[in-house]
Design an enzyme around this catalytic site. Structure first.
Site, PDB file in Angstrom:
ATOM      1  N   CYS A 149       0.839  -1.060   0.260  1.00 40.81           N
ATOM      2  CA  CYS A 149      -0.039   0.019   0.108  1.00 40.81           C
ATOM      3  C   CYS A 149       0.580   1.480  -0.040  1.00 40.81           C
ATOM      4  CB  CYS A 149      -0.558   0.386   1.143  1.00 40.81           C
ATOM      5  SG  CYS A 149      -1.727  -1.469   1.322  1.00 40.81           S
ATOM      6  N   TYR A 175      -5.469 -13.326  -3.876  1.00 41.64           N
ATOM      7  CA  TYR A 175      -5.108 -12.741  -2.883  1.00 41.64           C
ATOM      8  C   TYR A 175      -6.218 -13.308  -2.292  1.00 41.64           C
ATOM      9  CZ  TYR A 175      -4.437  -8.837   0.788  1.00 41.64           C
ATOM     10  OH  TYR A 175      -3.615  -8.328   1.854  1.00 41.64           O
ATOM     11  N   HIS A 200      -3.418 -11.977   4.674  1.00 38.80           N
ATOM     12  CA  HIS A 200      -4.046 -10.769   6.164  1.00 38.80           C
ATOM     13  C   HIS A 200      -5.033 -10.876   6.333  1.00 38.80           C
ATOM     14  CE1 HIS A 200      -0.357  -8.438   2.636  1.00 38.80           C
ATOM     15  NE2 HIS A 200       0.267  -9.222   3.846  1.00 38.80           N
ATOM     16  N   ASP A 223       2.944 -10.384   9.362  1.00 40.09           N
ATOM     17  CA  ASP A 223       3.636 -10.552   7.480  1.00 40.09           C
ATOM     18  C   ASP A 223       4.620  -8.150   8.452  1.00 40.09           C
ATOM     19  OD1 ASP A 223       4.328 -10.810   5.141  1.00 40.09           O
ATOM     20  OD2 ASP A 223       2.871  -9.575   4.061  1.00 40.09           O
TER      21      ASP A 223
END
Ligand code: ADP
Ligand code: SF4
Length: 701
Positions: free
Chosen positions: A30, A169, A172, A264
């Site tokens: 991001c 994806y 997360h 992470d």
């Protein structure tokens, strides 16, 4: 010339129908610019490609308005009109021979839909993740078919934009493909719920859909979290091994990590380089397809070891690529010493969290590539033969001296202490912060290579010294110190008993080795890392510690840097007592009177010492006295005087580095306008109805 030990890192690798030119893979990250600032975003990604990364990825990319991530600013492919922004990025990345990768996602119950106002969808009916007071409904079979269609169409749009790798994806805790795997989110009783085979079904279908749609030209990657650390409600390693076994050869690439994001991108205070290896190492043994993983890798030796030992095929980096977009190029050119290593502070993450463009402590040009045309490696040459005096060798002064030196100026750096680094050197000695010394080490290393920068240690300069020195430009980066009087966010005034209290300590005292004993209250009116680090230090030195704050939770700002959960856990493990929503009313040297901020009930605590992490005061006495002697500047040859960094306004180390860099960039350059950077404007786009009002830019009054 590159060290032959690192040759392995430069071997090409086939990923499905495409080939990565080397093993450096900028995984999705991001950046707070996303769809709202596409020019800035593309320029940032271009710099990575120029720096030698074989693959440059986007951030999360929303595929449909029912997975709207507002207020977070990510990429977007809701319909065809979103293609050009990503096509621009692809062109920029391709121009340097890199592959572009796109991380498609629909975040289901972890989206917000605050902008789209669609009803949230999820495997089963459930509350939303971020505490928004609305819930998600359970997806019907029709919804599942629609989700698959949205994903397929977004993949096709990505391909039309020019993407080379399309991600599915499932990491997360942020996407439907993962949510269907999680027992706590998926309690369906149809073919998509219950046994693992069923919970994996949607992920398998989406992977197959994506391959069918774009697999002729694009590689299809699966980003998959192998452990959430939440027990049987989440993805657990044992089950993850089964999942990797079930899907082993379906994706063209496995990108594996831990969930959630705080597990992470763990701050360096809580995890070392390569910390994910014990979790992800099994993947390569289960699939013949290439595997990429992350671990805040900055050392080429560690990277080579990952490849040689068969842990990874590609070195995944988000933060190391932010701190040094030219990391691969520097290894290739045999310039390993020039790598600007990430310090693991996660200030970059705070951009996304606070919905603002990314910034980086180590790399002040991050996020400024387009709007200020700052390049991480290049800087305009000096304008004149002027001499520059930099006072203070903390992060601001070091960066100013380094960048001015790079411009070719004749620079003198004076530092009062016997060592460089200022606050960074001092803070790096505190528990968990050792890697922060990299802010100093990289700059000192670079300065040593510059013959035109002279460093004077043990040189406390007075105003007279500065006037006598005879430099045309003087920049003061003299830092700040912690307040002792209790004045801070909650108190506009001193706390009785603090200012002169012999048993009041500041973080500066601790860093100078003045450590209290006995029962100590750490008063946190700062909200970031200082108080918890002080508490940890004191506990390790045998004190009984209470961490007290007027806020409703400890260290609230650390949520923005992903420290928060780790801080809470560490405080609990060390037996540090938390006392929240309490403020200090007074202290007599042995008894601390505290007050509940909501009920105003008071109570007394036996307390041998207080450590105050409240606010800081600029060390700007030198600046003030030079301002008073402005009439003498001309005779002394001084043309400009500036005060920067913590001496101007105390902030993060990132602010100090930025201030030093900005000073160096702007010295003797023509002044920019009121707004010192380019902005994205409505009306830049020919289709924008605001364009016709462009004539009003002319003031005709
Ligand atoms: P910043 O974060 O803004 O770089 P720091 O506090 O880290 O600030 O660094 C400021 C540095 O300036 C410290 O190392 C301090 O010793 C040095 N310093 C402060 N006053 C003077 C002075 N008058 N002459 C030389 N060095 C100074
Ligand atoms: Fe690394 Fe900190 Fe920069 Fe993020 S902000 S890339 S953690 S140095």
């Amino acid at each position: 010339m590159r060290d032959p030990r690192y040759d392995l890192l430069f071997e090409p690798l086939k990923i499905g129908p495409v080939t990565a030119k080397n093993r450096f893979f900028q995984v999705p990250h991001c950046n707070g610019m996303g769809h709202a600032m596409p020019l800035a975003h593309a320029a940032m990604r271009e710099v990575k490609a120029e720096g030698g990364w074989a693959v440059v990825s986007t951030e999360e990319c929303e595929i449909h308005p029912s997975g709207d991530l507002t207020p977070y600013v990510e990429a977007r492919l809701w319909d065809d009109r979103d293609i050009p922004a990503l096509a621009l990025m692809c062109d920029k990345v391709h121009a340097h021979g890199a592959l572009a990768a796109l991380e498609l996602t629909h975040n289901g119950p972890t989206a917000s839909n605050l902008y789209s106002r669609e009803v949230l969808i999820a495997p089963s009916a459930q509350p939303t993740k971020y505490g928004y007071p609305h819930q998600a409904r359970a997806m019907t079979l029709h919804d599942i078919r629609e989700y698959r269609r949205w994903h397929r169409e977004a993949a096709l749009r990505g391909k039309r934009a020019g993407m080379d790798i399309i991600y599915v994806y499932a990491a997360h805790d942020l996407s439907l493909a993962m949510h269907f795997l999680q027992r706590r989110r998926n309690q369906r009783s149809d073919d998509y719920g219950g046994p693992l085979e069923n919970r994996v079904r949607l992920l398998r279908e989406v992977l197959q859909d994506t391959k069918d749609a774009v697999g002729d030209r694009c590689a299809v990657a699966l980003r998959f979290a192998v452990e959430e650390g939440l027990g049987p409600g989440g993805v657990e390693l044992a089950e993850a091994k089964d999942i990797v076994g079930m899907l082993a050869e379906l994706p063209d690439l496995w990108d594996v990590n831990l969930a959630a994001w705080y597990n992470d991108s763990v701050p360096s205070r809580f995890a070392a380089e390569g910390a994910q290896e014990p979790f992800i190492a099994f993947v390569k043994k289960t699939t013949a397809k290439p595997v990429v993983g992350v671990g805040r890798f900055t050392s080429p030796d560690t990277m080579v070891s990952q490849l040689r030992r068969g842990v990874l095929d590609l070195i995944g980096c988000a933060r190391p690529s932010i701190a040094d977009p030219f990391l691969p190029r520097k290894i290739e050119q045999g310039r390993v010493d020039d790598i600007r290593e990430c310090i693991g502070c996660n200030v970059c993450v705070s951009g996304d969290m606070t919905i603002s463009p990314i910034r980086c402590t180590q790399n002040p040009s991050m996020g400024e590539e387009w709007r200020k045309s700052w390049h991480p490696e290049h800087i305009a040459p000096k304008r004149t033969a002027a001499r520059v005096l930099v006072v203070g060798g903390g992060p601001a002064g070091l960066e100013a001296a380094r960048a001015l030196g790079q411009r070719g100026y004749d620079v003198s750096l004076a530092e009062a202490r016997k060592e460089l680094g200022g606050r960074v050197t001092r803070e790096a000695r505190l528990p968990g912060l050792a890697e922060w010394a990299r802010v100093r080490d990289w700059r000192v290393g670079q300065i040593h290579k510059l013959a035109n920068v002279s460093v004077y240690l043990d040189s406390m300069l007075s105003a007279q010294d500065v006037l006598d020195f005879g430099a045309e430009h003087v920049v003061l980066a003299t830092g700040c110190h912690w307040r002792r009087d209790g004045h801070g966010r909650s108190h506009g005034f001193d706390i009785p008993g603090f200012a002169d209290g012999a048993r009041i300590h500041t973080p500066d005292d601790l860093m100078d080795g003045r450590i209290p004993e006995g029962r100590v209250v750490v008063y946190d009116d700062d909200g970031y890392y200082h108080a918890s680090v002080a508490a940890e230090l004191l506990r390790l030195r045998g004190c009984e510690v209470i961490h007290l704050t007027p806020e409703d939770s400890l260290a609230p700002w650390t949520l923005n840097t992903l420290d928060y959960r780790h801080v809470r856990k560490r405080m609990a493990e060390l037996g540090i007592e938390a006392l929240v929503s309490h403020d200090i009313v007074g202290y007599d040297g042995s008894t601390l009177t505290v007050e509940d901020v909501w009920t105003h009930q008071r109570r007394e605590l036996a307390c041998d010492a207080v450590v105050t992490a409240t606010a800081r005061l600029p060390d700007d006495a030198l600046y003030q006295s030079l301002l008073q002697r402005e009439a003498e500047w001309a005779d002394a040859g001084i043309r400009t005087l500036r005060c920067i960094g913590d001496a101007e306004a105390p902030g993060l180390i990132a602010h100090a580095v930025y201030a030093g860099h900005r000073y160096a960039r702007e010295l003797e350059e023509p002044a920019s306008g009121e707004v010192p950077f380019k902005r994205h404007f409505h009306g830049d786009n020919a289709a924008d109805p605001l364009r016709k009002y462009g004539n009003r830019l002319q003031n005709t009054d």
